[in-house]
Design a protein around this motif. Structure first.
Motif, PDB file in Angstrom:
ATOM      1  N   PRO A   1       0.835  -1.205   0.000  1.00  0.00           N
ATOM      2  CA  PRO A   1       0.000   0.000   0.000  1.00  0.00           C
ATOM      3  C   PRO A   1       0.871   1.257   0.000  1.00  0.00           C
ATOM      4  N   THR A   2       0.371   2.321  -0.577  1.00  0.00           N
ATOM      5  CA  THR A   2       1.126   3.573  -0.613  1.00  0.00           C
ATOM      6  C   THR A   2       0.626   4.567   0.428  1.00  0.00           C
ATOM      7  N   ALA A   3      -0.230   4.116   1.323  1.00  0.00           N
ATOM      8  CA  ALA A   3      -0.684   4.941   2.437  1.00  0.00           C
ATOM      9  C   ALA A   3      -0.570   4.121   3.708  1.00  0.00           C
ATOM     10  N   GLY A   4      -0.233   4.797   4.791  1.00  0.00           N
ATOM     11  CA  GLY A   4      -0.088   4.090   6.053  1.00  0.00           C
ATOM     12  C   GLY A   4      -0.128   5.047   7.227  1.00  0.00           C
ATOM     13  N   THR A   5       0.249   4.536   8.374  1.00  0.00           N
ATOM     14  CA  THR A   5       0.211   5.289   9.619  1.00  0.00           C
ATOM     15  C   THR A   5       1.619   5.391  10.195  1.00  0.00           C
ATOM     16  N   VAL A   6       1.987   6.578  10.664  1.00  0.00           N
ATOM     17  CA  VAL A   6       3.308   6.761  11.262  1.00  0.00           C
ATOM     18  C   VAL A   6       3.365   5.947  12.555  1.00  0.00           C
ATOM     19  N   TYR A   7       4.289   4.988  12.577  1.00  0.00           N
ATOM     20  CA  TYR A   7       4.450   4.092  13.733  1.00  0.00           C
ATOM     21  C   TYR A   7       5.469   4.666  14.717  1.00  0.00           C
ATOM     22  N   THR A   8       6.576   5.200  14.187  1.00  0.00           N
ATOM     23  CA  THR A   8       7.572   5.904  15.003  1.00  0.00           C
ATOM     24  C   THR A   8       8.100   7.064  14.179  1.00  0.00           C
ATOM     25  N   GLU A   9       8.636   8.057  14.831  1.00  0.00           N
ATOM     26  CA  GLU A   9       9.275   9.162  14.119  1.00  0.00           C
ATOM     27  C   GLU A   9      10.317   9.800  15.012  1.00  0.00           C
ATOM     28  N   THR A  10      11.303  10.404  14.359  1.00  0.00           N
ATOM     29  CA  THR A  10      12.308  11.181  15.081  1.00  0.00           C
ATOM     30  C   THR A  10      12.783  12.284  14.156  1.00  0.00           C
ATOM     31  N   THR A  11      13.285  13.338  14.743  1.00  0.00           N
ATOM     32  CA  THR A  11      13.818  14.455  13.977  1.00  0.00           C
ATOM     33  C   THR A  11      15.338  14.379  14.001  1.00  0.00           C
ATOM     34  N   MET A  12      15.919  14.390  12.810  1.00  0.00           N
ATOM     35  CA  MET A  12      17.373  14.361  12.669  1.00  0.00           C
ATOM     36  C   MET A  12      17.873  15.798  12.702  1.00  0.00           C
ATOM     37  N   SER A  13      18.516  16.169  13.790  1.00  0.00           N
ATOM     38  CA  SER A  13      19.042  17.535  13.930  1.00  0.00           C
ATOM     39  C   SER A  13      20.499  17.612  13.507  1.00  0.00           C
ATOM     40  N   VAL A  14      21.259  16.557  13.750  1.00  0.00           N
ATOM     41  CA  VAL A  14      22.643  16.463  13.293  1.00  0.00           C
ATOM     42  C   VAL A  14      22.611  15.480  12.129  1.00  0.00           C
ATOM     43  N   VAL A  15      22.814  16.002  10.911  1.00  0.00           N
ATOM     44  CA  VAL A  15      22.567  15.200   9.716  1.00  0.00           C
ATOM     45  C   VAL A  15      23.875  14.794   9.038  1.00  0.00           C
ATOM     46  N   PRO A  16      23.841  13.690   8.292  1.00  0.00           N
ATOM     47  CA  PRO A  16      25.035  13.255   7.568  1.00  0.00           C
ATOM     48  C   PRO A  16      25.424  14.232   6.462  1.00  0.00           C
ATOM     49  N   ARG A  17      26.676  14.171   6.043  1.00  0.00           N
ATOM     50  CA  ARG A  17      27.164  14.990   4.938  1.00  0.00           C
ATOM     51  C   ARG A  17      26.296  14.724   3.717  1.00  0.00           C
ATOM     52  N   GLY A  18      25.940  15.796   3.007  1.00  0.00           N
ATOM     53  CA  GLY A  18      25.110  15.677   1.817  1.00  0.00           C
ATOM     54  C   GLY A  18      23.635  15.903   2.083  1.00  0.00           C
ATOM     55  N   PHE A  19      23.259  16.046   3.354  1.00  0.00           N
ATOM     56  CA  PHE A  19      21.868  16.272   3.716  1.00  0.00           C
ATOM     57  C   PHE A  19      21.742  17.638   4.386  1.00  0.00           C
ATOM     58  N   GLU A  20      20.562  18.234   4.263  1.00  0.00           N
ATOM     59  CA  GLU A  20      20.265  19.465   4.975  1.00  0.00           C
ATOM     60  C   GLU A  20      19.233  19.144   6.033  1.00  0.00           C
ATOM     61  N   GLY A  21      19.456  19.604   7.222  1.00  0.00           N
ATOM     62  CA  GLY A  21      18.538  19.301   8.295  1.00  0.00           C
ATOM     63  C   GLY A  21      18.007  20.536   8.959  1.00  0.00           C
ATOM     64  N   PRO A  22      17.200  20.378   9.954  1.00  0.00           N
ATOM     65  CA  PRO A  22      16.692  19.106  10.458  1.00  0.00           C
ATOM     66  C   PRO A  22      15.599  18.539   9.549  1.00  0.00           C
ATOM     67  N   TYR A  23      15.376  17.222   9.666  1.00  0.00           N
ATOM     68  CA  TYR A  23      14.307  16.566   8.934  1.00  0.00           C
ATOM     69  C   TYR A  23      13.810  15.368   9.748  1.00  0.00           C
ATOM     70  N   GLN A  24      12.631  14.873   9.389  1.00  0.00           N
ATOM     71  CA  GLN A  24      12.039  13.741  10.105  1.00  0.00           C
ATOM     72  C   GLN A  24      12.222  12.449   9.329  1.00  0.00           C
ATOM     73  N   VAL A  25      12.477  11.384  10.051  1.00  0.00           N
ATOM     74  CA  VAL A  25      12.440  10.025   9.515  1.00  0.00           C
ATOM     75  C   VAL A  25      11.528   9.214  10.431  1.00  0.00           C
ATOM     76  N   GLY A  26      11.014   8.126   9.920  1.00  0.00           N
ATOM     77  CA  GLY A  26      10.161   7.304  10.760  1.00  0.00           C
ATOM     78  C   GLY A  26       9.843   5.983  10.110  1.00  0.00           C
ATOM     79  N   VAL A  27       9.144   5.178  10.846  1.00  0.00           N
ATOM     80  CA  VAL A  27       8.654   3.894  10.354  1.00  0.00           C
ATOM     81  C   VAL A  27       7.162   4.066  10.079  1.00  0.00           C
ATOM     82  N   VAL A  28       6.765   3.721   8.843  1.00  0.00           N
ATOM     83  CA  VAL A  28       5.363   3.826   8.440  1.00  0.00           C
ATOM     84  C   VAL A  28       4.766   2.425   8.417  1.00  0.00           C
ATOM     85  N   ASP A  29       3.682   2.268   9.148  1.00  0.00           N
ATOM     86  CA  ASP A  29       2.959   0.990   9.215  1.00  0.00           C
ATOM     87  C   ASP A  29       2.024   0.903   8.017  1.00  0.00           C
ATOM     88  N   LEU A  30       2.255  -0.105   7.166  1.00  0.00           N
ATOM     89  CA  LEU A  30       1.451  -0.279   5.946  1.00  0.00           C
ATOM     90  C   LEU A  30       0.462  -1.426   6.085  1.00  0.00           C
TER      91      LEU A  30
END
Length: 119
Positions: free
Chosen positions: A54-83
């Motif tokens: 499915p291409t729609a789901g529910t956010v199961y966990t999330e966190t905000t990346m404040s210190v980001v890897p080289r090549g990324f601009e932050g902060p941004y959110q990542v999470g696990v989506v329950d499908l």
């Protein structure tokens, strides 16, 4: 199952670039996963089927990346989506919280590597 039927990372990434989220389903126990695996994470069976998730789901966990890897601009959110039967690690756009409904918006691509993008 022939080698042609195995879900590879390249096939998964190409489908994601086309807006489709592929996963694998174990016909032995019914477990589904949202990333290519060599064997079922639940029962160990190697007889995995490629399925469209499915291409729609529910956010199961999330966190905000404040210190980001080289090549990324932050902060941004990542999470696990329950499908439903499967869960996928994804980049989250906008401010989302655990329990929010999100939809696949496409793929985030950095240095040739892709990740699902949900908002």
């Amino acid at each position: 199952m022939s080698d042609d039927e195995l879900l590879t990372h390249q096939t998964w990434a190409d489908a994601l670039r086309d807006g489709e989220l592929l996963g694998q389903r174990c016909p032995e126990c019914g477990h589904e996963t949202a990333a290519p695996k060599a064997a079922c994470g639940r029962c160990g069976s190697r007889a995995l089927e490629t399925v469209a998730l499915p291409t729609a789901g529910t956010v199961y966990t999330e966190t905000t990346m404040s210190v980001v890897p080289r090549g990324f601009e932050g902060p941004y959110q990542v999470g696990v989506v329950d499908l439903g039967e499967a869960r996928v690690l994804a980049r989250l756009e906008g401010e989302v919280a655990i329990g929010d409904r999100v939809e696949l918006e496409g793929a985030l691509e950095v240095d040739g590597e892709v990740a699902p993008l949900f908002s």
